[in-house]
Scaffold this motif. Structure first.
Motif, short mmCIF file in Angstrom:
data_model
loop_
_atom_site.label_atom_id
_atom_site.label_comp_id
_atom_site.label_asym_id
_atom_site.label_seq_id
_atom_site.Cartn_x
_atom_site.Cartn_y
_atom_site.Cartn_z
N ALA A 127 0.85 -1.19 0.00
CA ALA A 127 0.00 0.00 0.00
C ALA A 127 0.89 1.24 0.00
CB ALA A 127 -0.91 0.00 1.22
N ALA A 128 0.66 2.12 -0.97
CA ALA A 128 1.42 3.38 -1.04
C ALA A 128 0.71 4.46 -0.22
CB ALA A 128 1.56 3.83 -2.49
N ARG A 129 -0.63 4.39 -0.18
CA ARG A 129 -1.45 5.31 0.61
C ARG A 129 -2.58 4.53 1.24
NH1 ARG A 129 0.12 8.00 -3.47
NH2 ARG A 129 -1.52 7.60 -4.96
N CYS A 130 -2.84 4.83 2.49
CA CYS A 130 -3.94 4.19 3.22
C CYS A 130 -4.27 5.11 4.39
CB CYS A 130 -3.52 2.81 3.71
SG CYS A 130 -4.81 1.91 4.61
N GLU A 131 -5.23 6.01 4.15
CA GLU A 131 -5.54 7.02 5.15
C GLU A 131 -7.02 7.04 5.45
OE1 GLU A 131 -4.13 10.69 3.51
OE2 GLU A 131 -2.16 9.84 3.05
N GLY A 132 -7.34 6.98 6.73
CA GLY A 132 -8.72 7.07 7.17
C GLY A 132 -8.76 7.10 8.69
N GLU A 133 -9.89 7.51 9.23
CA GLU A 133 -10.03 7.61 10.67
C GLU A 133 -9.86 6.23 11.32
OE1 GLU A 133 -13.25 9.01 14.01
OE2 GLU A 133 -13.32 9.94 12.04
N GLY A 134 -8.91 6.13 12.24
CA GLY A 134 -8.66 4.88 12.95
C GLY A 134 -7.91 3.85 12.12
N ILE A 135 -7.42 4.24 10.95
CA ILE A 135 -6.70 3.31 10.07
C ILE A 135 -5.21 3.58 10.18
CG2 ILE A 135 -6.32 2.61 7.67
CD1 ILE A 135 -9.03 1.75 8.62
N ASP A 136 -4.47 2.55 10.52
CA ASP A 136 -3.02 2.61 10.58
C ASP A 136 -2.48 2.54 9.15
OD1 ASP A 136 -0.37 0.75 10.69
OD2 ASP A 136 -0.50 2.03 12.47
N ALA A 137 -1.36 3.15 8.88
CA ALA A 137 -0.79 3.20 7.54
C ALA A 137 -0.55 1.81 6.95
CB ALA A 137 0.51 3.99 7.55
N ARG A 138 -0.32 0.80 7.78
CA ARG A 138 -0.06 -0.57 7.30
C ARG A 138 -1.34 -1.37 7.07
NH1 ARG A 138 3.32 -2.44 12.11
NH2 ARG A 138 1.88 -0.98 13.03
N THR A 139 -2.47 -0.84 7.50
CA THR A 139 -3.71 -1.60 7.47
C THR A 139 -4.06 -2.12 6.08
OG1 THR A 139 -4.59 -0.38 9.36
CG2 THR A 139 -6.19 -1.52 7.99
N CYS A 140 -4.00 -1.28 5.06
CA CYS A 140 -4.39 -1.70 3.71
C CYS A 140 -3.54 -2.86 3.20
CB CYS A 140 -4.32 -0.54 2.74
SG CYS A 140 -5.61 0.69 3.00
N GLY A 141 -2.25 -2.80 3.41
CA GLY A 141 -1.38 -3.89 2.97
C GLY A 141 -1.59 -5.16 3.76
N ASP A 142 -1.72 -5.03 5.08
CA ASP A 142 -1.91 -6.20 5.93
C ASP A 142 -3.25 -6.88 5.69
OD1 ASP A 142 0.56 -5.65 7.03
OD2 ASP A 142 -0.24 -4.82 8.91
N ALA A 143 -4.27 -6.10 5.38
CA ALA A 143 -5.62 -6.65 5.22
C ALA A 143 -5.97 -6.93 3.76
CB ALA A 143 -6.64 -5.68 5.82
N LEU A 144 -5.00 -6.81 2.86
CA LEU A 144 -5.25 -6.97 1.43
C LEU A 144 -5.51 -8.44 1.06
CD1 LEU A 144 -5.35 -5.64 -1.39
CD2 LEU A 144 -2.90 -6.15 -1.56
N ALA A 145 -6.59 -8.65 0.32
CA ALA A 145 -6.91 -9.96 -0.24
C ALA A 145 -7.09 -9.76 -1.74
CB ALA A 145 -8.18 -10.53 0.38
N THR A 146 -6.39 -10.56 -2.55
CA THR A 146 -6.47 -10.38 -3.99
C THR A 146 -7.32 -11.46 -4.64
OG1 THR A 146 -4.43 -11.65 -4.32
CG2 THR A 146 -4.22 -9.24 -4.14
N GLY A 147 -7.88 -11.11 -5.78
CA GLY A 147 -8.63 -12.04 -6.62
C GLY A 147 -8.30 -11.73 -8.07
N ASN A 148 -8.66 -12.62 -8.98
CA ASN A 148 -8.25 -12.45 -10.36
C ASN A 148 -9.25 -13.09 -11.32
OD1 ASN A 148 -6.83 -12.03 -12.71
ND2 ASN A 148 -5.09 -13.30 -12.14
N LYS A 149 -9.65 -12.35 -12.34
CA LYS A 149 -10.56 -12.88 -13.37
C LYS A 149 -9.88 -12.84 -14.75
CE LYS A 149 -14.44 -12.89 -10.87
NZ LYS A 149 -15.27 -13.96 -10.52
N THR A 150 -8.56 -12.64 -14.78
CA THR A 150 -7.83 -12.53 -16.04
C THR A 150 -6.86 -13.69 -16.21
OG1 THR A 150 -5.89 -11.32 -15.25
CG2 THR A 150 -7.88 -10.02 -15.72
N GLU A 151 -6.20 -13.70 -17.36
CA GLU A 151 -5.17 -14.72 -17.61
C GLU A 151 -3.83 -14.33 -17.02
OE1 GLU A 151 -5.02 -15.94 -21.69
OE2 GLU A 151 -7.19 -16.17 -21.80
N LEU A 152 -3.67 -13.06 -16.64
CA LEU A 152 -2.45 -12.61 -15.98
C LEU A 152 -2.39 -13.18 -14.57
CD1 LEU A 152 -2.46 -8.81 -16.88
CD2 LEU A 152 -0.90 -10.53 -17.78
#
Length: 156
Positions: A127-152
């Motif tokens: 996460a390069a940016r993750c800003e919100g009330e009560g959100i720690d800067a690492r939250t977006c990266g730590d809580a990230l879940a990915t999915g994919n519908k492409t061939e990549l």
């Protein structure tokens, strides 16, 4: 005179039945409780939903869902694009902007002078940016879940 002794296996079976009856009385199994804990955990879902040519660019389409429990005033992810040989083609930040709590948004990004067929994978570097009330800067990266519908290939 002496009480009749239970066979050791009978004692183990009785203990297991007792534990099962207690768990049943609680209404949830350990697996149910673990799954519920994961389901209630904060998560930012990011799905690569499309990769298609757009002029001389590759248009990447993402479906993003903010289930972090708070609105993000700013959000962005550094992504690494790999060419067909697996070599790093470029690193860039895709700015997802403001993400309301509980909202799913579709975002498109055009990667200039890039042929989609020449890409093999995309890695979310963090996460390069993750800003919100009560959100720690690492939250977006730590809580990230990915999915994919492409061939990549797409992962964190």
């Amino acid at each position: 005179m002496f009480p009749k002794l239970l066979h050791p296996l009978s004692a183990v079976a009785a203990l297991l039945l007792s534990i099962a009856a207690h768990a049943e009385g609680q209404g949830q199994t350990v697996q149910d409780q673990t799954a519920q804990g994961r389901a209630n955990a904060p998560v930012f879902r990011l799905e690569l939903n499309g990769a298609a040519p757009e002029g001389d660019a590759c248009r990447l389409t993402f479906v993003a869902t903010n289930d972090l429990g708070a609105t993000l005033e700013a959000s962005g992810f550094e992504m690494v694009l790999f060419d067909a040989k697996g070599m790093v083609d470029r690193m860039t930040v895709f700015d997802f902007g403001r993400m309301p709590r509980g909202k799913t948004l579709v975002k498109r990004f055009d990667v200039p002078k890039t042929d989609c067929a020449g890409l093999s994978r995309i890695l979310v570097n963090g996460a390069a940016r993750c800003e919100g009330e009560g959100i720690d800067a690492r939250t977006c990266g730590d809580a990230l879940a990915t999915g994919n519908k492409t061939e990549l290939a797409f992962s964190k």
